[in-house]
Scaffold this motif. Structure first.
Motif, PDB file in Angstrom:
ATOM      1  N   ALA A 259      -6.831 -14.799  93.345  1.00 42.87           N
ATOM      2  CA  ALA A 259      -7.480 -15.953  92.727  1.00 42.87           C
ATOM      3  C   ALA A 259      -6.682 -16.471  91.529  1.00 42.87           C
ATOM      4  O   ALA A 259      -6.498 -17.682  91.364  1.00 42.87           O
ATOM      5  CB  ALA A 259      -8.900 -15.592  92.305  1.00 42.87           C
ATOM      6  N   THR A 260      -6.202 -15.557  90.683  1.00 38.19           N
ATOM      7  CA  THR A 260      -5.410 -15.997  89.538  1.00 38.19           C
ATOM      8  C   THR A 260      -4.064 -16.560  89.975  1.00 38.19           C
ATOM      9  O   THR A 260      -3.540 -17.487  89.353  1.00 38.19           O
ATOM     10  CB  THR A 260      -5.188 -14.830  88.564  1.00 38.19           C
ATOM     11  N   GLY A 261      -3.498 -15.994  91.051  1.00 39.87           N
ATOM     12  CA  GLY A 261      -2.247 -16.539  91.572  1.00 39.87           C
ATOM     13  C   GLY A 261      -2.421 -17.946  92.101  1.00 39.87           C
ATOM     14  O   GLY A 261      -1.582 -18.830  91.860  1.00 39.87           O
ATOM     15  N   LEU A 262      -3.523 -18.168  92.807  1.00 37.82           N
ATOM     16  CA  LEU A 262      -3.807 -19.518  93.296  1.00 37.82           C
ATOM     17  C   LEU A 262      -4.024 -20.472  92.129  1.00 37.82           C
ATOM     18  O   LEU A 262      -3.551 -21.622  92.139  1.00 37.82           O
ATOM     19  CB  LEU A 262      -5.047 -19.489  94.201  1.00 37.82           C
ATOM     20  N   GLY A 263      -4.725 -19.992  91.107  1.00 40.20           N
ATOM     21  CA  GLY A 263      -4.931 -20.827  89.932  1.00 40.20           C
ATOM     22  C   GLY A 263      -3.640 -21.148  89.206  1.00 40.20           C
ATOM     23  O   GLY A 263      -3.457 -22.269  88.706  1.00 40.20           O
ATOM     24  N   ALA A 264      -2.726 -20.180  89.155  1.00 40.86           N
ATOM     25  CA  ALA A 264      -1.438 -20.429  88.496  1.00 40.86           C
ATOM     26  C   ALA A 264      -0.641 -21.484  89.245  1.00 40.86           C
ATOM     27  O   ALA A 264      -0.017 -22.355  88.632  1.00 40.86           O
ATOM     28  CB  ALA A 264      -0.649 -19.125  88.410  1.00 40.86           C
ATOM     29  N   LEU A 265      -0.672 -21.423  90.566  1.00 43.29           N
ATOM     30  CA  LEU A 265       0.041 -22.428  91.351  1.00 43.29           C
ATOM     31  C   LEU A 265      -0.598 -23.801  91.186  1.00 43.29           C
ATOM     32  O   LEU A 265       0.101 -24.825  91.144  1.00 43.29           O
ATOM     33  CB  LEU A 265       0.049 -22.025  92.829  1.00 43.29           C
ATOM     34  N   TYR A 266      -1.929 -23.848  91.090  1.00 39.78           N
ATOM     35  CA  TYR A 266      -2.613 -25.127  90.865  1.00 39.78           C
ATOM     36  C   TYR A 266      -2.272 -25.685  89.494  1.00 39.78           C
ATOM     37  O   TYR A 266      -2.097 -26.896  89.321  1.00 39.78           O
ATOM     38  CB  TYR A 266      -4.122 -24.942  91.011  1.00 39.78           C
ATOM     39  N   SER A 267      -2.143 -24.797  88.514  1.00 40.83           N
ATOM     40  CA  SER A 267      -1.820 -25.247  87.159  1.00 40.83           C
ATOM     41  C   SER A 267      -0.411 -25.798  87.056  1.00 40.83           C
ATOM     42  O   SER A 267      -0.109 -26.563  86.137  1.00 40.83           O
ATOM     43  CB  SER A 267      -1.998 -24.084  86.172  1.00 40.83           C
ATOM     44  N   SER A 303       4.631 -38.830  93.222  1.00 41.71           N
ATOM     45  CA  SER A 303       4.390 -38.008  94.401  1.00 41.71           C
ATOM     46  C   SER A 303       5.621 -37.888  95.284  1.00 41.71           C
ATOM     47  O   SER A 303       5.695 -37.016  96.143  1.00 41.71           O
ATOM     48  CB  SER A 303       3.236 -38.596  95.228  1.00 41.71           C
ATOM     49  N   ALA A 304       6.602 -38.773  95.078  1.00 44.05           N
ATOM     50  CA  ALA A 304       7.843 -38.701  95.848  1.00 44.05           C
ATOM     51  C   ALA A 304       8.853 -37.748  95.239  1.00 44.05           C
ATOM     52  O   ALA A 304       9.916 -37.527  95.825  1.00 44.05           O
ATOM     53  CB  ALA A 304       8.468 -40.099  95.968  1.00 44.05           C
ATOM     54  N   SER A 305       8.536 -37.171  94.091  1.00 41.55           N
ATOM     55  CA  SER A 305       9.464 -36.255  93.440  1.00 41.55           C
ATOM     56  C   SER A 305       9.641 -34.989  94.259  1.00 41.55           C
ATOM     57  O   SER A 305       8.651 -34.370  94.672  1.00 41.55           O
ATOM     58  CB  SER A 305       8.943 -35.902  92.039  1.00 41.55           C
ATOM     59  N   PRO A 306      10.875 -34.557  94.501  1.00 40.23           N
ATOM     60  CA  PRO A 306      11.079 -33.307  95.262  1.00 40.23           C
ATOM     61  C   PRO A 306      10.452 -32.095  94.588  1.00 40.23           C
ATOM     62  O   PRO A 306       9.920 -31.212  95.271  1.00 40.23           O
ATOM     63  CB  PRO A 306      12.616 -33.187  95.313  1.00 40.23           C
ATOM     64  N   ASP A 307      10.475 -32.046  93.249  1.00 38.46           N
ATOM     65  CA  ASP A 307       9.856 -30.916  92.558  1.00 38.46           C
ATOM     66  C   ASP A 307       8.354 -30.894  92.782  1.00 38.46           C
ATOM     67  O   ASP A 307       7.759 -29.829  93.020  1.00 38.46           O
ATOM     68  CB  ASP A 307      10.156 -30.987  91.056  1.00 38.46           C
ATOM     69  N   PHE A 308       7.728 -32.068  92.697  1.00 43.42           N
ATOM     70  CA  PHE A 308       6.288 -32.119  92.931  1.00 43.42           C
ATOM     71  C   PHE A 308       5.950 -31.710  94.363  1.00 43.42           C
ATOM     72  O   PHE A 308       5.006 -30.943  94.592  1.00 43.42           O
ATOM     73  CB  PHE A 308       5.761 -33.533  92.662  1.00 43.42           C
ATOM     74  N   GLN A 309       6.683 -32.204  95.313  1.00 40.97           N
ATOM     75  CA  GLN A 309       6.421 -31.858  96.708  1.00 40.97           C
ATOM     76  C   GLN A 309       6.612 -30.372  96.953  1.00 40.97           C
ATOM     77  O   GLN A 309       5.872 -29.758  97.723  1.00 40.97           O
ATOM     78  CB  GLN A 309       7.320 -32.687  97.623  1.00 40.97           C
ATOM     79  N   SER A 310       7.586 -29.770  96.287  1.00 41.22           N
ATOM     80  CA  SER A 310       7.792 -28.329  96.425  1.00 41.22           C
ATOM     81  C   SER A 310       6.618 -27.548  95.850  1.00 41.22           C
ATOM     82  O   SER A 310       6.122 -26.594  96.466  1.00 41.22           O
ATOM     83  CB  SER A 310       9.094 -27.924  95.728  1.00 41.22           C
ATOM     84  N   HIS A 311       6.154 -27.956  94.660  1.00 45.22           N
ATOM     85  CA  HIS A 311       4.993 -27.287  94.055  1.00 45.22           C
ATOM     86  C   HIS A 311       3.749 -27.460  94.927  1.00 45.22           C
ATOM     87  O   HIS A 311       2.980 -26.497  95.101  1.00 45.22           O
ATOM     88  CB  HIS A 311       4.737 -27.855  92.656  1.00 45.22           C
ATOM     89  N   GLU A 313       3.623 -27.969  98.174  1.00 44.16           N
ATOM     90  CA  GLU A 313       3.768 -27.183  99.391  1.00 44.16           C
ATOM     91  C   GLU A 313       3.500 -25.707  99.122  1.00 44.16           C
ATOM     92  O   GLU A 313       2.850 -25.021  99.922  1.00 44.16           O
ATOM     93  CB  GLU A 313       5.187 -27.367  99.949  1.00 44.16           C
ATOM     94  N   THR A 314       3.984 -25.193  98.000  1.00 43.40           N
ATOM     95  CA  THR A 314       3.749 -23.790  97.656  1.00 43.40           C
ATOM     96  C   THR A 314       2.269 -23.528  97.421  1.00 43.40           C
ATOM     97  O   THR A 314       1.715 -22.518  97.893  1.00 43.40           O
ATOM     98  CB  THR A 314       4.553 -23.408  96.402  1.00 43.40           C
ATOM     99  N   PHE A 315       1.613 -24.412  96.703  1.00 42.41           N
ATOM    100  CA  PHE A 315       0.179 -24.248  96.440  1.00 42.41           C
ATOM    101  C   PHE A 315      -0.624 -24.271  97.734  1.00 42.41           C
ATOM    102  O   PHE A 315      -1.490 -23.407  97.966  1.00 42.41           O
ATOM    103  CB  PHE A 315      -0.304 -25.347  95.491  1.00 42.41           C
ATOM    104  N   LEU A 350     -11.048 -23.625  87.153  1.00 42.85           N
ATOM    105  CA  LEU A 350      -9.855 -24.460  87.234  1.00 42.85           C
ATOM    106  C   LEU A 350     -10.106 -25.796  87.917  1.00 42.85           C
ATOM    107  O   LEU A 350      -9.895 -26.850  87.319  1.00 42.85           O
ATOM    108  CB  LEU A 350      -8.738 -23.701  87.967  1.00 42.85           C
ATOM    109  N   LEU A 351     -10.560 -25.761  89.166  1.00 40.65           N
ATOM    110  CA  LEU A 351     -10.672 -27.005  89.921  1.00 40.65           C
ATOM    111  C   LEU A 351     -11.732 -27.929  89.337  1.00 40.65           C
ATOM    112  O   LEU A 351     -11.462 -29.118  89.098  1.00 40.65           O
ATOM    113  CB  LEU A 351     -10.991 -26.688  91.392  1.00 40.65           C
ATOM    114  N   TYR A 352     -12.928 -27.412  89.094  1.00 35.40           N
ATOM    115  CA  TYR A 352     -13.976 -28.278  88.557  1.00 35.40           C
ATOM    116  C   TYR A 352     -13.652 -28.806  87.156  1.00 35.40           C
ATOM    117  O   TYR A 352     -13.832 -30.000  86.890  1.00 35.40           O
ATOM    118  CB  TYR A 352     -15.321 -27.551  88.547  1.00 35.40           C
ATOM    119  N   PRO A 353     -13.168 -27.975  86.233  1.00 38.00           N
ATOM    120  CA  PRO A 353     -12.789 -28.544  84.927  1.00 38.00           C
ATOM    121  C   PRO A 353     -11.733 -29.635  85.024  1.00 38.00           C
ATOM    122  O   PRO A 353     -11.760 -30.588  84.248  1.00 38.00           O
ATOM    123  CB  PRO A 353     -12.278 -27.319  84.154  1.00 38.00           C
ATOM    124  N   SER A 354     -10.793 -29.511  85.958  1.00 37.71           N
ATOM    125  CA  SER A 354      -9.786 -30.569  86.089  1.00 37.71           C
ATOM    126  C   SER A 354     -10.419 -31.865  86.567  1.00 37.71           C
ATOM    127  O   SER A 354     -10.014 -32.957  86.147  1.00 37.71           O
ATOM    128  CB  SER A 354      -8.683 -30.125  87.048  1.00 37.71           C
TER     129      SER A 354
END
Length: 935
Positions: A259-267, A303-311, A313-315, A350-354
């Motif tokens: 759960a914390t790993g998923l939250g870290a990727l979302y962050s 959203s077209a940024s390669p870094d954003f798309q990589s993040h 995809e990982t999430f 994480l998700l609801y506060p965002s």
């Protein structure tokens, strides 16, 4: 031993000079002992192996030779004395120590390979040996720990692959598990308790080091992450065969770390986002509109940024891993523990506060969180995860939990884990905001009235996903619905034909030269596929068993509180969502292209569910049909006088048939607002047609441009998007097509790759997905398109008042000469410049009940016309101010918004396709769900 080694059994990998010794077991064993003795001698004679490169190279060569002998022997017939010697002398213990203390990647890699070779030999039960497992895990833990040297990706991959091979053995042979897992602390004094209640100890990494090793790598990309995630899945699956392991996993850090790993990727995802497209990949629909690339700053990410798309995809990949874990987990308690942590740590913290903290005025935070939530809902299909997300964010009421499994209460380990989680959350939270005060519905309602086109667009996309994939969660939250009685009024065949005639006439009145029959048939097939694949409709169209209704296991959440099964319902006229959709529809021609595509998707998805009746909000309500007095059917006195029972029954049937075929008259007050708004939009097209020079020709050019782009995309040939194509060139180069509008929707959101409604490349795209096309039958299950008193839209279809209002144009008389061969290039360039000048002019929405002054025809000679146009523009501005001075600020901004004529033309074609799709929807629903009454 790997597959290829077994395949080439009998082939020696040793040098040619040692082939004789390799084939002789005694000589092979002598050579093996010599290499092993030399290895130990070199190691003991070296004080610091990490600094003695010569000794390190020698030891590395010795280990490699040992591994080569073992690998070669495992492919030869019995006996295998070297493998027996390795097991009896436990050579893996000193080799493991050497690799651990060497701090030399070469030695480490060869040591890992030797352990893998022993396991692959499948002899001497290495994988069940406690000493072997402890030596191997000590090596793997030490070389992957914080104090170890940094390993290359190749070595890490071999380490994780070896760990995965061990989990495969555990999965296939449960008796192997005790060698790798042993809970250290137990309470054996409690008699009379089952095995679940006897486990009271807290978990430690030393109990199952292989488990934690895999957890450390589940976030990695590529082969390493794949091996780690799959290996962890195998361990969780093995928990169903071991009560001790099941309870150990419940109290382990698995749920917390995941759960914390998923939250870290979302962050890691950007807090602010704008939707954009890579350079040179702008869809044709946007290239031929007023699209402007949004501003990207250090805080606002594209959203077209390669870094954003990589993040992203990982999430999403880790989110799907959560789903895989739940699918493989056969333990109810492990599954409930995971879901509990998913809700508390990820959803609530994480998700609801965002969502709560997002804003429409801070540069894209609403766009970001709404996009992320949509991608989450598109990526998941596990009913429990979907239920947790939507149940919490939509603030649905909780239900009383029911006893799970054979035990009425959960185990002590599960209770302790839940209490620890609650305590941990209480320490970090002072004042908790809950969806009871502000939920997802509130955010959606506020975002739909935003002045930001991107906010409206992504909000509509999110609504469409919920409606299409999770409709039952929207019925009592996003939508205001009314239940329908089973024996209520039903649409008649006469009313159905009237509706189809009205819709097809609207589409035809837009005009254009195209094969509309084929285009419409494509829409029918698309809608057929969408209806047949809708999760709610499958219970309506699937064959039912003799015992009653169908049950689809796995489609319902196992958590209490899931919405009940859907019943026939319809939208209430006062539904706030419907009102906002109609408000956006009213500004169709000045909306952005993305907003209109998303709006079309929402309306179609809203009407796709088989339990959602479209009468009352999309079509006239059957209970409010009004017929002309002269159409009232009277009883035939001749048939009545016959007195014969059969004749009387036939007479009654004929009267019912005639009654069903009567066409109701559409009173203005009885027509749904949706159809009225469509009618208004078509009237606005007529207003543009009467004021814009060469409107018909420019519209056809735009249609041909999209056709050319669609054909080019189908053949994977790059195309240079032009603002407009000349009529002669575009028509001569455009090959036949399935739909003149395919490429628009197919290329709307290429940067967000998500599942679509079907796998066909043809059809309408809903929001960011490709338009889906089904392979279903056309024609609507035996209900043909009505042909009475209607004309299909063709190139000769007249305008709605049967007289097209062509604006004065000095170019019209010269069009034939322009198409003729030998036209001077200068003249053709002049005409193209005139078209470009017209397309660049800006217009607003036509003002109701007022005539729009015609746009003056451009004069390329320059000079005096500039002043005249400025004066005329100023006069139009004053006239518009007089018209809207009494309007509210929002309505005033809506009427003042100006777009180019090029933008209007693209939206006109989108509207025409939309109307055709609505007509196809009405036709297919009528046949598939039996919504039309014939008798």
């Amino acid at each position: 031993m790997d597959f290829w080694s077994r395949l080439i059994a009998g082939t020696s990998l040793a040098p040619g000079g040692s082939r004789g010794s390799s084939s002789n077991p005694e000589k092979r064993l002598a050579r093996f002992k010599r290499e092993y003795s030399q290895l130990l001698q070199t190691w003991r004679g070296t004080s610091n192996l990490s600094r003695d490169n010569e000794a390190a190279d020698e030891i590395r060569g010795n280990i490699q030779d040992l591994m080569t002998i073992l690998s070669d022997e495992s492919r030869r017939p019995l006996p295998h004395p070297c493998i027996v010697f390795a097991s009896s002398k436990q050579i893996y213990i000193p080799i493991g120590k050497i690799a651990t203390t060497s701090y030399n990647e070469g030695i480490i890699r060869e040591g890992v390979a030797l352990f893998a070779t022993l396991i692959d030999s499948e002899e001497e039960n290495f994988v069940e040996n406690d000493a072997f497992s402890k030596s191997l895990m000590n090596l793997l833990v030490r070389i992957t720990g914080a104090n170890s040297i940094r390993l290359s990706s190749e070595t890490e991959s071999e380490v994780v692959e070896l760990s995965f091979n061990i989990t495969t053995k555990i999965r296939l042979e449960p008796e192997v598990l005790p060698a790798w897992f042993a809970a250290q602390q137990r309470d054996e004094t409690a008699d009379g308790q089952d095995a679940h209640e006897k486990f009271t100890g807290k978990t430690q990494k030393e109990d199952f080091p292989l488990f934690y090793l895999l957890i450390d790598y589940i976030h990695h990309e590529g082969r390493i992450g794949d091996f780690a995630r799959t290996g962890l899945l195998y361990i969780i699956e093995a928990a169903s065969n071991s009560v001790t392991l099941e309870q150990w996993i419940v109290e382990s850090d698995l749920a917390t770390l995941m759960a914390t790993g998923l939250g870290a990727l979302y962050s890691q995802l950007s807090r602010k986002l704008v939707i954009d497209y890579p350079p040179g990949e702008l869809p044709p629909s946007l290239a031929l509109s007023d699209y402007a690339h949004p501003v990207e700053t250090s805080e606002i990410v594209s959203s077209a940024s390669p870094d954003f798309q990589s993040h992203m995809e990982t999430f999403l990949s880790h989110l799907v891993f959560w789903q895989d874990v739940l699918n493989h987990c056969k333990s109810v308690e492990v599954k409930q523990t995971l879901l509990e942590h998913f809700q508390v740590i990820f959803l609530q913290q994480l998700l609801y506060p965002s969502l709560l903290e997002s804003s429409d005025v801070d540069g894209g935070s609403s766009v970001a969180v709404l996009t992320y939530l949509r991608r989450i809902l598109e990526s998941l299909d596990h009913p429990d995860m979907i239920h947790l997300i939507l149940h919490y964010l939509l603030a649905l009421p909780d239900a009383t939990p029911a006893p799970s499994g054979s035990r009425a209460s959960i185990s002590a380990a599960r209770k302790r884990k839940s209490m620890d989680l609650a305590t941990m959350m209480a320490v970090h939270i002072e004042v908790e905001s809950t969806p009871a005060l502000f939920n997802l519905v509130d955010l959606i309602q506020a975002s739909l009235i935003s002045e930001s086109e991107q906010t409206k667009s992504v909000t509509l996309q999110l609504i469409s996903v919920i409606l299409r994939r999770h409709h039952k969660y929207a019925v009592t939250t996003l939508l205001w619905t009314s239940q329908l009685v089973p024996d209520g009024p039903q649409r008649t065949i006469g009313a159905y034909e009237k509706e189809m005639e009205f819709l097809l006439e609207l589409a035809g009145s837009v005009g254009g030269e195209d094969n509309f029959d084929e285009v419409y048939e494509n829409h029918v097939q698309d809608i057929m596929s969408a209806l047949e694949s809708h999760p709610c409709s499958i219970t309506l169209i699937a064959p039912k068993s003799a015992g009653g209704t169908l049950k689809f296991p796995g489609s319902q959440a196992s958590i209490p509180g899931a919405p009940r099964d859907l019943r026939p319902h319809t939208l209430r006229p006062e539904d706030p969502m419907l009102k906002k959709l109609l408000e956006i529809l009213a500004t169709f021609f000045t909306n952005s292209i993305e907003t209109n595509f998303a709006l079309v998707g929402v309306i179609v998805d809203l009407a796709t569910c088989g339990f959602m009746r479209i009468e009352g909000w999309l079509l006239p309500e059957p209970s409010k049909y009004v017929y002309d007095e002269e159409e009232e059917d009277e009883e035939d006195p001749y048939l009545t006088s016959l007195g014969d029972a059969i004749d009387i029954e036939e007479s009654a049937q004929i009267r019912v048939l005639r009654k069903m075929q009567r066409v109701p008259s559409w009173k203005k007050s009885k027509i749904p607002t949706f159809l009225t708004q469509l009618n208004t939009l078509i009237d606005q097209i007529q207003a543009y047609r009467s004021t814009v020079p060469r409107f018909e020709e420019l519209l056809q050019q735009r249609r041909d441009a999209f056709s050319a782009a669609s054909s080019t995309l189908a053949t994977s040939i790059p195309i240079r998007h032009q603002p407009a194509l000349s009529e002669s060139s575009s028509r001569s180069t455009s090959p036949p097509r399935k739909s003149g509008f395919d490429s628009l929707a197919q290329r709307m959101f290429p940067e967000l790759s998500t599942p679509s409604r079907s796998n066909s490349p043809r059809g309408r795209q809903s929001q960011d997905q490709q338009r889906s096309s089904g392979s279903g039958l056309s024609g609507g299950y035996g209900l043909a398109t009505p042909t009475n008193n209607r004309q299909a839209p063709t190139s000769n279809t007249p305008s709605r008042d049967s007289s097209r209002a062509f604006s004065p144009s000095p170019l019209r008389d010269n069009e034939a000469a322009l198409r003729a061969p030998g036209v001077p290039a200068s003249q053709a360039a002049a005409f193209a410049a005139i078209d470009q000048s017209i397309l660049a002019r800006k217009v607003s929405l036509p003002v109701p009940n007022s005539e729009m002054p015609p746009i003056p025809f451009p004069d390329l000679r320059g000079g005096s016309d500039t002043v005249d146009e400025a004066k005329e523009s100023k006069m139009e501005e004053v006239e518009l101010e007089d018209t809207v001075q009494d309007a509210d600020p929002i309505e005033e901004r809506r009427m003042r918004k100006e777009v180019t004529i090029s933008h209007v033309l693209t939206n006109v074609l989108i509207l025409q396709e939309f109307v055709l799709e609505i007509a196809a929807l009405v036709q297919v629903r009528a046949g598939l769900f039996g919504e039309v009454r014939f008798v």
